[in-house]
Motif scaffolding. Sequence first.
Motif, PDB file in Angstrom:
ATOM      1  N   LEU A 154      38.436  52.441  35.590  1.00  0.00           N
ATOM      2  CA  LEU A 154      37.254  51.835  36.204  1.00  0.00           C
ATOM      3  C   LEU A 154      37.343  51.730  37.726  1.00  0.00           C
ATOM      4  O   LEU A 154      36.318  51.731  38.408  1.00  0.00           O
ATOM      5  N   GLY A 155      38.528  51.618  38.272  1.00  0.00           N
ATOM      6  CA  GLY A 155      38.690  51.497  39.716  1.00  0.00           C
ATOM      7  C   GLY A 155      39.923  50.689  40.062  1.00  0.00           C
ATOM      8  O   GLY A 155      40.773  50.433  39.207  1.00  0.00           O
ATOM      9  N   MET A 156      40.027  50.285  41.321  1.00  0.00           N
ATOM     10  CA  MET A 156      41.193  49.511  41.741  1.00  0.00           C
ATOM     11  C   MET A 156      40.760  48.411  42.703  1.00  0.00           C
ATOM     12  O   MET A 156      39.671  48.438  43.272  1.00  0.00           O
ATOM     13  N   VAL A 157      41.660  47.432  42.876  1.00  0.00           N
ATOM     14  CA  VAL A 157      41.420  46.311  43.786  1.00  0.00           C
ATOM     15  C   VAL A 157      42.656  46.149  44.655  1.00  0.00           C
ATOM     16  O   VAL A 157      43.761  45.954  44.142  1.00  0.00           O
ATOM     17  N   HIS A 158      42.487  46.223  45.982  1.00  0.00           N
ATOM     18  CA  HIS A 158      43.596  46.033  46.908  1.00  0.00           C
ATOM     19  C   HIS A 158      43.944  44.549  46.979  1.00  0.00           C
ATOM     20  O   HIS A 158      43.078  43.688  46.820  1.00  0.00           O
ATOM     21  N   PHE A 159      45.218  44.263  47.238  1.00  0.00           N
ATOM     22  CA  PHE A 159      45.639  42.853  47.221  1.00  0.00           C
ATOM     23  C   PHE A 159      44.917  42.031  48.291  1.00  0.00           C
ATOM     24  O   PHE A 159      44.686  40.833  48.101  1.00  0.00           O
ATOM     25  N   GLN A 160      44.534  42.653  49.417  1.00  0.00           N
ATOM     26  CA  GLN A 160      43.797  41.897  50.432  1.00  0.00           C
ATOM     27  C   GLN A 160      42.438  41.450  49.919  1.00  0.00           C
ATOM     28  O   GLN A 160      41.971  40.349  50.231  1.00  0.00           O
ATOM     29  N   ALA A 161      41.805  42.311  49.097  1.00  0.00           N
ATOM     30  CA  ALA A 161      40.530  41.917  48.496  1.00  0.00           C
ATOM     31  C   ALA A 161      40.731  40.763  47.523  1.00  0.00           C
ATOM     32  O   ALA A 161      39.899  39.854  47.440  1.00  0.00           O
ATOM     33  N   LEU A 162      41.845  40.789  46.790  1.00  0.00           N
ATOM     34  CA  LEU A 162      42.134  39.695  45.865  1.00  0.00           C
ATOM     35  C   LEU A 162      42.266  38.367  46.605  1.00  0.00           C
ATOM     36  O   LEU A 162      41.818  37.319  46.123  1.00  0.00           O
ATOM     37  N   LEU A 163      42.869  38.409  47.783  1.00  0.00           N
ATOM     38  CA  LEU A 163      43.058  37.178  48.557  1.00  0.00           C
ATOM     39  C   LEU A 163      41.743  36.609  49.073  1.00  0.00           C
ATOM     40  O   LEU A 163      41.654  35.407  49.363  1.00  0.00           O
ATOM     41  N   ARG A 164      40.732  37.448  49.168  1.00  0.00           N
ATOM     42  CA  ARG A 164      39.445  36.989  49.694  1.00  0.00           C
ATOM     43  C   ARG A 164      38.508  36.468  48.610  1.00  0.00           C
ATOM     44  O   ARG A 164      37.457  35.914  48.917  1.00  0.00           O
ATOM     45  N   GLU A 165      38.870  36.680  47.337  1.00  0.00           N
ATOM     46  CA  GLU A 165      37.988  36.304  46.240  1.00  0.00           C
ATOM     47  C   GLU A 165      38.425  34.987  45.598  1.00  0.00           C
ATOM     48  O   GLU A 165      39.571  34.557  45.742  1.00  0.00           O
ATOM     49  N   SER A 166      37.495  34.384  44.870  1.00  0.00           N
ATOM     50  CA  SER A 166      37.801  33.165  44.136  1.00  0.00           C
ATOM     51  C   SER A 166      38.786  33.472  43.017  1.00  0.00           C
ATOM     52  O   SER A 166      38.644  34.492  42.328  1.00  0.00           O
ATOM     53  N   PRO A 167      39.806  32.630  42.793  1.00  0.00           N
ATOM     54  CA  PRO A 167      40.786  32.894  41.733  1.00  0.00           C
ATOM     55  C   PRO A 167      40.161  33.044  40.353  1.00  0.00           C
ATOM     56  O   PRO A 167      40.722  33.731  39.498  1.00  0.00           O
ATOM     57  N   ALA A 168      38.996  32.423  40.115  1.00  0.00           N
ATOM     58  CA  ALA A 168      38.366  32.491  38.792  1.00  0.00           C
ATOM     59  C   ALA A 168      37.523  33.735  38.601  1.00  0.00           C
ATOM     60  O   ALA A 168      37.094  34.031  37.475  1.00  0.00           O
ATOM     61  N   ASP A 169      37.248  34.497  39.667  1.00  0.00           N
ATOM     62  CA  ASP A 169      36.416  35.701  39.537  1.00  0.00           C
ATOM     63  C   ASP A 169      37.105  36.735  38.656  1.00  0.00           C
ATOM     64  O   ASP A 169      38.344  36.831  38.622  1.00  0.00           O
ATOM     65  N   LEU A 170      36.299  37.526  37.957  1.00  0.00           N
ATOM     66  CA  LEU A 170      36.832  38.597  37.117  1.00  0.00           C
ATOM     67  C   LEU A 170      37.029  39.868  37.947  1.00  0.00           C
ATOM     68  O   LEU A 170      36.274  40.144  38.890  1.00  0.00           O
ATOM     69  N   LEU A 171      38.046  40.656  37.582  1.00  0.00           N
ATOM     70  CA  LEU A 171      38.324  41.892  38.313  1.00  0.00           C
ATOM     71  C   LEU A 171      37.154  42.873  38.213  1.00  0.00           C
ATOM     72  O   LEU A 171      36.909  43.646  39.135  1.00  0.00           O
TER      73      LEU A 171
END
Length: 428
Positions: free
Chosen positions: A331-348
């Motif tokens: 489906l795709g990928m998520v860089h760790f910097q993007a993870l740091l900018r999102e809410s912890p409860a958000d789904l990938l």
Amino acid sequence: MSTPTRIYIARLAGVAVFDPNGDQVGRVRDAVARLRATGRPPEVVGLVAEMPMRRRIFLSINRITSIDADAVVLGSGTLNLRRFEKRLNELLVLQELLDRRVQLEPGGQPGTVVDVAMECARGGEWSLTRVAVREQTGRITRRGHLHQVEWDRVRGLSGIADNRGTANLLAVLEDMRPADLANALQDLPDTRRNEVAAALNDERLADVLSELPEHDQVEILAALDRERAADVLEEMDPDDAADLLNELPPPEQDVLLDLMEPDEADPVRQLLNYTPGTAGSVMTSEPVILPPDATVAEALARIREPQLSPAVAAQVFVTRAPQNTPTGRYLGMVHFQALLRESPADLLGKVVVNDIDPLRPTTPLPEITRRMATYDLVAMPVIDRNNRLVGAVTVDDVLDHSLPRDWRDRGVLGAAGTTDAVLDGADG
């Protein structure tokens, strides 16, 4: 030269070396002593220091203004950056004396060398004066007494050592990074290198093998019994294990793969099937993979796992089940910097991106390099014709396979070190 006037050399291993301005230029790895025919203890003529890019150089004892178990400080002047080569009448103290079987005089009590002291005389000359020797008791449950005796009271310090152990040398090397330990092993004679390597635990040896030139990897693996060799291969990343097995004849590959646990051997077998120089042959088959309904918090927890390399932990790949390669639909990928900018409860599934075309297993290495450089990526997904994720190529994979095959070889690195550097009070 500052006090103390007596220093046990094993305590210097790994100590930082500083220039006159206080900038670190390397770390101590050994001491060099010159043998003397008069029966006097060997004269210490300098230290071996490891510089950046794993180059080992010689530091004359006369260039050192301060030396102790916390730091070695150099005086101003010219620093010779040529790769250190031991001369015929010289002795590398830690490499050649630690764990040596000796006898204490009088009486011939057997023991093992655990350290050697160098001492500065009034005239400024340093010599090997005392030896720390642990008695051999013959009893497994009891350690022998530790004696600190004069150099001339110990027999067996010269000549070829037989039946040496590894415990004290390993104690000196234990805090080194795998790449630095691999570098240290290359300085040892082949037999001693194989003994020390065999004494490492499986996980540590696997990490060190990945940092050695291919010919050294093969020789160390061949010195192990096959069951132990298979255990070490299981601890290696599948792509590193596949690279090592590629250096062996096919019959030997099959024997070792059969001895490995099936779930460890299967990804290695798959990597061996790809054409050399393609994405399939250089990728890791164990990137971080999560489903779209995993949370950002779960993804951050995964990439914090200490065994992951920085390049592998830099992004999370998102796929449908199953999450082991080959996965369900990519489906795709998520860089760790993007993870740091999102809410912890958000789904990938909400934050995943797929705006860069994945690699195919047949994509050649030059194309991989060009695309990673174009998009400033540290990793790229590799998918098969059914859009399943089969692995990921990381920037360290690309570097490993883009550099000359012998780039890890100490002789190649040392060949570049033929210039001098100046250490003075102004420039350091």
